[in-house]
Design an enzyme around this catalytic site. Structure first.
Site, PDB file in Angstrom:
ATOM      1  N   HIS A 306     -18.865   3.480   5.350  1.00 40.14           N
ATOM      2  CA  HIS A 306     -18.460   4.751   5.895  1.00 40.14           C
ATOM      3  C   HIS A 306     -17.717   4.499   7.190  1.00 40.14           C
ATOM      4  O   HIS A 306     -17.784   3.484   7.697  1.00 40.14           O
ATOM      5  CB  HIS A 306     -19.852   5.322   6.503  1.00 40.14           C
ATOM      6  CG  HIS A 306     -19.817   6.704   6.883  1.00 40.14           C
ATOM      7  ND1 HIS A 306     -19.530   7.285   8.078  1.00 40.14           N
ATOM      8  CD2 HIS A 306     -20.125   7.934   6.342  1.00 40.14           C
ATOM      9  CE1 HIS A 306     -19.390   8.693   8.190  1.00 40.14           C
ATOM     10  NE2 HIS A 306     -19.877   8.916   6.878  1.00 40.14           N
ATOM     11  N   ASP A 363     -24.039   9.366  -0.338  1.00 34.24           N
ATOM     12  CA  ASP A 363     -23.930   9.908  -1.928  1.00 34.24           C
ATOM     13  C   ASP A 363     -24.502   8.616  -2.653  1.00 34.24           C
ATOM     14  O   ASP A 363     -24.365   8.945  -3.922  1.00 34.24           O
ATOM     15  CB  ASP A 363     -22.247   9.777  -2.032  1.00 34.24           C
ATOM     16  CG  ASP A 363     -21.684  11.051  -1.267  1.00 34.24           C
ATOM     17  OD1 ASP A 363     -22.085  11.952  -1.310  1.00 34.24           O
ATOM     18  OD2 ASP A 363     -20.752  10.653  -0.566  1.00 34.24           O
TER      19      ASP A 363
END
Ligand code: CMC
Length: 429
Positions: A306, A363
């Site tokens: 991320h 996700d």
């Protein structure tokens, strides 16, 4: 006293104002830098650039903190509902009972889409990706509400916001029905926001449909966790498009398109496809981890890494636990969940992932829950969009009201050819 930083270059000294956020984070305000020095700043991918001041969502990537309007995501996940969170994000505070009732009533009574809009679905191939349909349909709403979408008109803003929150589930569910050749199911006002979506997705006109509260709660939770994430790729897209005073429908539709990419929201579909591939290849997890570490392979562990979180993604922690709960309650054993857990364990004990601070993101486990809820893989990113809708709206609204907003227009460092003379085609070699 306001703080300043000093820039010294070519024997000259420049004062740069320092801006401090409410959580103590600091920024150098370079908005006047070019005027004073002739220089711009360069920051590919905006890794280090704040594009606005915002009071909606706070992230601390080092500590794994996520708060919507000050409320920790863990508390909202446990106690709130998606519609309440939507209200919070858009209007800045949790609604009172009366405000919530009114908001729910208005949203519920805007869920139908124009009958003519339904015919647009016939223009899509049966196997069109539902994200293509979603973005087209949201864009097309601007063709239906031309009289009430002036972005600077407060009443127009409000009605457009209700329409977007209310109609997106209908548009999304219809795109699924289109793909399987079943009749569209009209929204039902007696149902909650999420139950209504489930009903439009899975019921058929010929039978009564039971909505499992476990499924309803799980979906509500996932929508809450996806509702906003400050200046990510799609939110920044919505702001950028909206900054030209394009209407809110096309601004948000642009956000849907940005979300579709596999490095952003499209990762949830890519994760399940990757887990399936690992499963079908015999479950050799190490082979896939090695491949992800090999830069020449072009392969990344989807659902890992991320831009902001460098410790853990607090949403992933909640979703991992929810995946266990939901599968147990629904009595589902999915080998992909076992593979995902094993993959996480292997990756998190590997120097490559530790050194680069790559952890599972939102996700990584969400697709396992969607799958358990019988939501088809192609719809996963649509589910993300459904959840992100209030975030996009809140970001758009903040941008429109912000006196400091200017049309988004980055500069560049030109690296092309210097001036040269035109050569007629016959003389070119
Ligand atoms: N697998 C293997 N290596 C990775 C991965 C990964 N998933 N993610 C990053 N790296 C490596 C990357 O190769 C780079 O290595 P080096 O420094 O040696 O060049 C380093 O880690 C930093 O990566 P980056 O691409 O420069 O980082 P970024 O902040 O630009 O990208 C990211 C963040 C999320 C796009 C990236 O981690 C990624 O591609 N992840 C996989 C896709 C994914 O799961 N996306 C969902 C993001 S969360 C939800 C959302 O935003 O919608």
């Amino acid at each position: 006293m306001s703080e300043t930083a000093k820039l010294i270059y070519e024997g000259k000294e420049y004062e740069i104002p320092v801006i401090t956020g409410s959580e103590g984070e600091k920024a150098l305000d370079i908005s006047k830098l070019r005027g004073a020095t002739g220089y711009i700043t360069l920051d590919s991918g905006f890794v280090n650039t704040g594009s606005c001041k915002s009071s909606i969502t706070f992230l601390d990537g080092e500590k794994g903190i996520l708060r919507y309007r000050g409320y920790p995501i863990e508390q909202l996940a446990e106690h709130s509902t998606f519609l309440e969170v939507a209200y919070l994000l858009i209007y800045g505070q949790l609604p009172t009972e009366a405000e919530y009732k009114e908001f729910k009533h208005i949203v519920t009574h805007h869920t139908m889409i124009h009958e003519d809009l339904k015919r647009l679905y016939d223009g899509f191939r049966k196997d069109s990706h539902p994200m293509a349909i979603l973005s087209s349909m949201i864009c097309t709403l601007s063709g239906y509400y031309g009289e009430s979408m002036d972005p600077l008109n407060e009443r127009h803003q409000e009605i457009s916001i209700y329409r977007l929150i209310a109609k997106t589930p209908t548009i999304a569910a219809y795109s699924f029905k289109k793909s399987i050749g079943q009749p569209f199911i009209y929204p039902k006002n007696s149902l909650s926001y999420v139950a209504n979506f489930i009903n439009m997705m899975f019921s058929v006109p010929t039978e009564d449909y039971y909505i499992d509260p476990v499924v309803e709660r799980a979906l509500d939770l996932l929508l809450i966790l996806h509702a906003d994430h400050e200046q990510n790729c799609s939110a920044s897209t919505v702001r950028l498009v909206g900054s030209s005073h394009a209407n809110i429908y096309v601004s948000v539709a642009s956000g849907v398109n940005a979300l579709w990419g596999p490095l952003h929201g499209g990762a949830n579909q890519a994760v399940i496809e990757m887990l399936k591939e690992i499963h079908e290849a015999g479950g050799d997890i190490k082979k896939f981890v090695d491949k992800a570490k090999d830069k020449t392979s072009g392969f990344r562990l989807m659902g890992f890494g991320h831009r902001v979180y460098k410790n853990f993604d607090p949403r992933a922690v909640i979703i991992k636990k929810a995946a266990d709960d939901v599968l147990t309650k629904l009595d589902i054993h999915d080998p992909l969940l076992d593979i995902a857990k094993e993959l996480e364990e292997v990756a998190l004990s590997d120097e490559y992932f530790l050194e680069k601070k790559l952890y599972p993101n939102v996700d990584f486990y969400s697709g396992i829950i969607y799958k358990a809820l019988r939501i088809p893989v192609e719809m996963f990113t649509v589910m993300f969009a459904l959840g992100r809708m209030p975030g996009w709206i809140a970001q758009w609204r903040e941008m429109i009201y912000d006196k400091e907003t200017k049309i988004g227009r980055p500069r560049q460092i030109f690296t092309g050819e210097n001036k040269r003379e035109y050569v007629k085609i016959a003389q070119r070699t």
